[in-house]
Structure formats: structure tokens, C-alpha cells
Scaffold this motif. Structure first.
Motif, PDB file in Angstrom:
ATOM      1  N   GLU A 148      14.407  15.014  -1.019  1.00 13.41           N
ATOM      2  CA  GLU A 148      13.736  14.901   0.281  1.00 13.41           C
ATOM      3  C   GLU A 148      12.263  15.293   0.179  1.00 13.41           C
ATOM      4  O   GLU A 148      11.402  14.675   0.806  1.00 13.41           O
ATOM      5  CB  GLU A 148      14.440  15.781   1.323  1.00 13.41           C
ATOM      6  N   LEU A 149      11.968  16.312  -0.612  1.00 15.09           N
ATOM      7  CA  LEU A 149      10.584  16.730  -0.809  1.00 15.09           C
ATOM      8  C   LEU A 149       9.779  15.634  -1.505  1.00 15.09           C
ATOM      9  O   LEU A 149       8.634  15.345  -1.132  1.00 15.09           O
ATOM     10  CB  LEU A 149      10.536  18.028  -1.618  1.00 15.09           C
ATOM     11  N   VAL A 150      10.376  15.000  -2.502  1.00 15.45           N
ATOM     12  CA  VAL A 150       9.708  13.900  -3.196  1.00 15.45           C
ATOM     13  C   VAL A 150       9.471  12.737  -2.230  1.00 15.45           C
ATOM     14  O   VAL A 150       8.409  12.107  -2.257  1.00 15.45           O
ATOM     15  CB  VAL A 150      10.521  13.447  -4.426  1.00 15.45           C
ATOM     16  N   ALA A 151      10.430  12.466  -1.361  1.00 12.45           N
ATOM     17  CA  ALA A 151      10.241  11.404  -0.365  1.00 12.45           C
ATOM     18  C   ALA A 151       9.065  11.738   0.557  1.00 12.45           C
ATOM     19  O   ALA A 151       8.289  10.853   0.928  1.00 12.45           O
ATOM     20  CB  ALA A 151      11.523  11.212   0.441  1.00 12.45           C
ATOM     21  N   SER A 152       8.914  13.017   0.887  1.00 10.88           N
ATOM     22  CA  SER A 152       7.768  13.429   1.704  1.00 10.88           C
ATOM     23  C   SER A 152       6.464  13.237   0.945  1.00 10.88           C
ATOM     24  O   SER A 152       5.464  12.796   1.523  1.00 10.88           O
ATOM     25  CB  SER A 152       7.911  14.901   2.098  1.00 10.88           C
ATOM     26  N   TRP A 153       6.470  13.539  -0.344  1.00 10.37           N
ATOM     27  CA  TRP A 153       5.278  13.318  -1.160  1.00 10.37           C
ATOM     28  C   TRP A 153       4.959  11.830  -1.248  1.00 10.37           C
ATOM     29  O   TRP A 153       3.792  11.447  -1.323  1.00 10.37           O
ATOM     30  CB  TRP A 153       5.459  13.900  -2.563  1.00 10.37           C
ATOM     31  N   LEU A 154       5.974  11.005  -1.240  1.00  7.32           N
ATOM     32  CA  LEU A 154       5.717   9.555  -1.266  1.00  7.32           C
ATOM     33  C   LEU A 154       5.012   9.094   0.006  1.00  7.32           C
ATOM     34  O   LEU A 154       4.187   8.182  -0.035  1.00  7.32           O
ATOM     35  CB  LEU A 154       7.025   8.787  -1.462  1.00  7.32           C
ATOM     36  N   VAL A 155       5.319   9.734   1.127  1.00 14.40           N
ATOM     37  CA  VAL A 155       4.611   9.414   2.367  1.00 14.40           C
ATOM     38  C   VAL A 155       3.133   9.779   2.220  1.00 14.40           C
ATOM     39  O   VAL A 155       2.248   9.004   2.600  1.00 14.40           O
ATOM     40  CB  VAL A 155       5.256  10.135   3.573  1.00 14.40           C
ATOM     41  N   VAL A 156       2.857  10.949   1.641  1.00 14.07           N
ATOM     42  CA  VAL A 156       1.470  11.352   1.388  1.00 14.07           C
ATOM     43  C   VAL A 156       0.807  10.341   0.458  1.00 14.07           C
ATOM     44  O   VAL A 156      -0.339   9.938   0.665  1.00 14.07           O
ATOM     45  CB  VAL A 156       1.415  12.780   0.787  1.00 14.07           C
ATOM     46  N   LEU A 157       1.532   9.930  -0.554  1.00 13.44           N
ATOM     47  CA  LEU A 157       1.009   8.960  -1.520  1.00 13.44           C
ATOM     48  C   LEU A 157       0.664   7.629  -0.851  1.00 13.44           C
ATOM     49  O   LEU A 157      -0.392   7.043  -1.103  1.00 13.44           O
ATOM     50  CB  LEU A 157       2.042   8.752  -2.632  1.00 13.44           C
ATOM     51  N   ILE A 158       1.530   7.164   0.012  1.00 12.53           N
ATOM     52  CA  ILE A 158       1.296   5.892   0.712  1.00 12.53           C
ATOM     53  C   ILE A 158       0.110   6.005   1.665  1.00 12.53           C
ATOM     54  O   ILE A 158      -0.770   5.134   1.697  1.00 12.53           O
ATOM     55  CB  ILE A 158       2.568   5.432   1.455  1.00 12.53           C
ATOM     56  N   MET A 159       0.065   7.087   2.439  1.00  9.10           N
ATOM     57  CA  MET A 159      -1.026   7.255   3.414  1.00  9.10           C
ATOM     58  C   MET A 159      -2.382   7.376   2.720  1.00  9.10           C
ATOM     59  O   MET A 159      -3.349   6.728   3.135  1.00  9.10           O
ATOM     60  CB  MET A 159      -0.761   8.486   4.295  1.00  9.10           C
ATOM     61  N   THR A 160      -2.447   8.191   1.675  1.00  8.92           N
ATOM     62  CA  THR A 160      -3.726   8.333   0.974  1.00  8.92           C
ATOM     63  C   THR A 160      -4.081   7.038   0.242  1.00  8.92           C
ATOM     64  O   THR A 160      -5.246   6.671   0.164  1.00  8.92           O
ATOM     65  CB  THR A 160      -3.698   9.513  -0.006  1.00  8.92           C
ATOM     66  N   GLY A 161      -3.085   6.339  -0.283  1.00 15.10           N
ATOM     67  CA  GLY A 161      -3.337   5.063  -0.955  1.00 15.10           C
ATOM     68  C   GLY A 161      -3.893   4.022  -0.008  1.00 15.10           C
ATOM     69  O   GLY A 161      -4.802   3.267  -0.356  1.00 15.10           O
ATOM     70  N   LEU A 162      -3.345   3.968   1.210  1.00 12.34           N
ATOM     71  CA  LEU A 162      -3.866   3.023   2.202  1.00 12.34           C
ATOM     72  C   LEU A 162      -5.304   3.355   2.571  1.00 12.34           C
ATOM     73  O   LEU A 162      -6.161   2.469   2.673  1.00 12.34           O
ATOM     74  CB  LEU A 162      -2.981   3.021   3.450  1.00 12.34           C
ATOM     75  N   TYR A 163      -5.577   4.623   2.760  1.00 13.57           N
ATOM     76  CA  TYR A 163      -6.942   5.025   3.105  1.00 13.57           C
ATOM     77  C   TYR A 163      -7.902   4.680   1.972  1.00 13.57           C
ATOM     78  O   TYR A 163      -9.006   4.184   2.212  1.00 13.57           O
ATOM     79  CB  TYR A 163      -6.994   6.526   3.407  1.00 13.57           C
ATOM     80  N   LEU A 164      -7.504   4.942   0.749  1.00 15.03           N
ATOM     81  CA  LEU A 164      -8.375   4.679  -0.390  1.00 15.03           C
ATOM     82  C   LEU A 164      -8.539   3.187  -0.655  1.00 15.03           C
ATOM     83  O   LEU A 164      -9.557   2.751  -1.182  1.00 15.03           O
ATOM     84  CB  LEU A 164      -7.835   5.373  -1.640  1.00 15.03           C
ATOM     85  N   PHE A 165      -7.535   2.393  -0.296  1.00 13.78           N
ATOM     86  CA  PHE A 165      -7.593   0.952  -0.532  1.00 13.78           C
ATOM     87  C   PHE A 165      -8.596   0.265   0.396  1.00 13.78           C
ATOM     88  O   PHE A 165      -9.355  -0.599  -0.027  1.00 13.78           O
ATOM     89  CB  PHE A 165      -6.212   0.331  -0.355  1.00 13.78           C
ATOM     90  N   PHE A 166      -8.563   0.646   1.666  1.00 17.55           N
ATOM     91  CA  PHE A 166      -9.417  -0.048   2.620  1.00 17.55           C
ATOM     92  C   PHE A 166     -10.882   0.306   2.403  1.00 17.55           C
ATOM     93  O   PHE A 166     -11.227   1.446   2.138  1.00 17.55           O
ATOM     94  CB  PHE A 166      -8.993   0.265   4.057  1.00 17.55           C
ATOM     95  N   PRO A 167     -11.740  -0.703   2.521  1.00  8.56           N
ATOM     96  CA  PRO A 167     -13.178  -0.505   2.296  1.00  8.56           C
ATOM     97  C   PRO A 167     -13.776   0.475   3.304  1.00  8.56           C
ATOM     98  O   PRO A 167     -13.286   0.620   4.417  1.00  8.56           O
ATOM     99  CB  PRO A 167     -13.761  -1.894   2.484  1.00  8.56           C
ATOM    100  N   ARG A 168     -14.878   1.113   2.877  1.00  6.50           N
ATOM    101  CA  ARG A 168     -15.526   2.107   3.744  1.00  6.50           C
ATOM    102  C   ARG A 168     -16.686   1.541   4.547  1.00  6.50           C
ATOM    103  O   ARG A 168     -17.222   2.213   5.400  1.00  6.50           O
ATOM    104  CB  ARG A 168     -16.005   3.282   2.888  1.00  6.50           C
ATOM    105  N   SER A 169     -17.071   0.305   4.281  1.00  4.95           N
ATOM    106  CA  SER A 169     -18.183  -0.283   5.040  1.00  4.95           C
ATOM    107  C   SER A 169     -17.841  -1.719   5.431  1.00  4.95           C
ATOM    108  O   SER A 169     -16.919  -2.322   4.894  1.00  4.95           O
ATOM    109  CB  SER A 169     -19.467  -0.265   4.212  1.00  4.95           C
ATOM    110  N   ILE A 170     -18.628  -2.263   6.352  1.00  4.40           N
ATOM    111  CA  ILE A 170     -18.415  -3.630   6.827  1.00  4.40           C
ATOM    112  C   ILE A 170     -18.612  -4.623   5.690  1.00  4.40           C
ATOM    113  O   ILE A 170     -17.877  -5.597   5.563  1.00  4.40           O
ATOM    114  CB  ILE A 170     -19.382  -3.963   7.992  1.00  4.40           C
ATOM    115  N   ALA A 171     -19.599  -4.387   4.847  1.00  2.00           N
ATOM    116  CA  ALA A 171     -19.879  -5.307   3.741  1.00  2.00           C
ATOM    117  C   ALA A 171     -18.704  -5.371   2.764  1.00  2.00           C
ATOM    118  O   ALA A 171     -18.406  -6.427   2.208  1.00  2.00           O
ATOM    119  CB  ALA A 171     -21.147  -4.873   3.005  1.00  2.00           C
ATOM    120  N   GLU A 172     -18.061  -4.255   2.568  1.00  2.00           N
ATOM    121  CA  GLU A 172     -16.914  -4.223   1.643  1.00  2.00           C
ATOM    122  C   GLU A 172     -15.680  -4.895   2.233  1.00  2.00           C
ATOM    123  O   GLU A 172     -14.815  -5.356   1.503  1.00  2.00           O
ATOM    124  CB  GLU A 172     -16.595  -2.781   1.250  1.00  2.00           C
TER     125      GLU A 172
END
Length: 190
Positions: A148-172
Motif C-alpha cells: 500500500e505504501l508503494v502504491a502511494s509512492w506511485l501516486v507521487v510518481l505519477i503526479m510529479t511526472g505529469l507536472y514535469l512532463f507538461f511545458p512551463r511556457s506557452i512556447a513549449e
């Protein structure tokens, strides 16, 4: 801008940490889950000698078969069967079940001769061990908490991965929807 870079680096770090913590468990869960998918096929092949019989003319009553199964279970230290699964064809043994869930035990009786063709307890089977490894890491309740703890870490992994994937500016953002063929094949493949 400095604050956004700091958050980006902080999230990147947590993304890597979550990935390193989760990876061994995800690999283990993937392998054991894939093995468990073939449970029915494995058990059909493994217990074929117990479940398959040769048809005959004489046939025992279900009560006689139950008495034989109960006697055999008692002699072998298994729980006394209380349920019966009728054979689907003339080539199948009658199956008697005792217990529930992972504490089930099975006794197979040839409906023509009254011979006990086999017995086993579910807790002793290979697939039950794979299931316990998959769900509890063979550690019982503590292993279940780790999963269950690992599943919770996977949620953190998915959320941070989505944030890091999306561009930070309009041009990107435009680069997400543009096929970049003029910048060389390395850029095109990435």
C-alpha cells in the motif's frame, strides 16, 4: 521565476526518489501478476491426474462419494468436505471442498470406482504462494502495508511526472503538437 525553478528541481528530485523506491516493487508485482494470470491453465495441467477419470458403467451415488471423501480427508488431516462440485463430463472426478478462501482443501473422487484420485490444500499450492508474494510479499499484514505504501509512492510518481512532463511556457506547449522533422532524426524520435 527563481521560485518556479526551485519547485521544478525539488519535484524532479522527488520524482527520481519515488521511482527508485517503487521500481523493485513494481517489477515484482508485474512479474507475479503476469504469472498469476495463467493460474487456471497452470492448475488445469498440474491437477489433471486428479481430475481426469476413465468412464465406466457403474456409478456411485453422491452420498457414497461424499462418505469416501470425508473419510479420506479425515485420514490425511484435512478439513472435512462440506461442498461438492458435480463433474461437467463423464471424464471428470467429483470435487469435494472444505473450508473457505485460502484455507480451502480439495478431495477428488472417481465417481465410478470410489477411488480418491487426489487431495491438496490451497495454501500449499504454488499459485497461492505467488498470490501471497504479489499481495503481501510473503510477510502477512506488514507486507500488505508495504504494498500500500508503494502504491502511494506511485501516486507521487505519477503526479510529479505529469507536472514535469507538461511545458512551463506557452512556447513549449506548441512543441507538444508539432512534428519536428527538420531538426534531425534524433529530435524526431524523442
Amino acid at each position: 521565476m527563481f521560485y518556479a525553478k526551485k519547485i521544478h528541481h525539488w519535484l524532479w528530485r522527488w520524482h527520481i526518489i519515488a521511482g527508485l523506491i517503487s521500481l523493485p516493487f513494481v517489477l515484482l508485482l508485474s512479474v507475479t501478476g503476469a504469472i498469476y494470470l495463467f493460474k487456471a491453465d497452470y492448475e488445469q495441467q498440474t491437477y489433471r491426474s486428479m481430475t481426469q477419470v476413465t468412464p465406466s458403467v457403474s456409478y456411485l451415488t453422491y452420498q457414497q462419494q461424499l462418505d469416501i471423501a470425508q473419510k479420506a480427508a479425515k485420514e490425511n488431516g484435512l478439513a472435512i468436505p462440506t461442498k461438492m462440485i458435480l463433474p461437467d463430463s463423464d471424464y471428470q472426478a467429483t470435487q469435494f471442498i472444505a473450508g473457505r478462501f485460502s484455507s480451502e482443501s480439495y478431495t477428488f473422487v472417481n465417481p465410478y470406482t470410489g477411488e480418491v484420485t487426489g487431495q491438496f490444500a490451497r495454501k500449499d499450492t504454488l499459485m497461492q504462494k505467488v498470490r501471497k508474494l504479489h499481495g503481501e510479499l510473503l510477510l502477512g499484514k506488514k507486507g500488505s502495508w508495504v504494498i500500500e505504501l508503494v502504491a502511494s509512492w506511485l501516486v507521487v510518481l505519477i503526479m510529479t511526472g505529469l507536472y514535469l512532463f507538461f511545458p512551463r511556457s506557452i512556447a513549449e506547449i506548441r512543441t507538444l503538437f508539432r512534428v519536428r522533422v527538420k531538426q534531425g532524426k534524433r529530435t524526431f524520435l524523442s
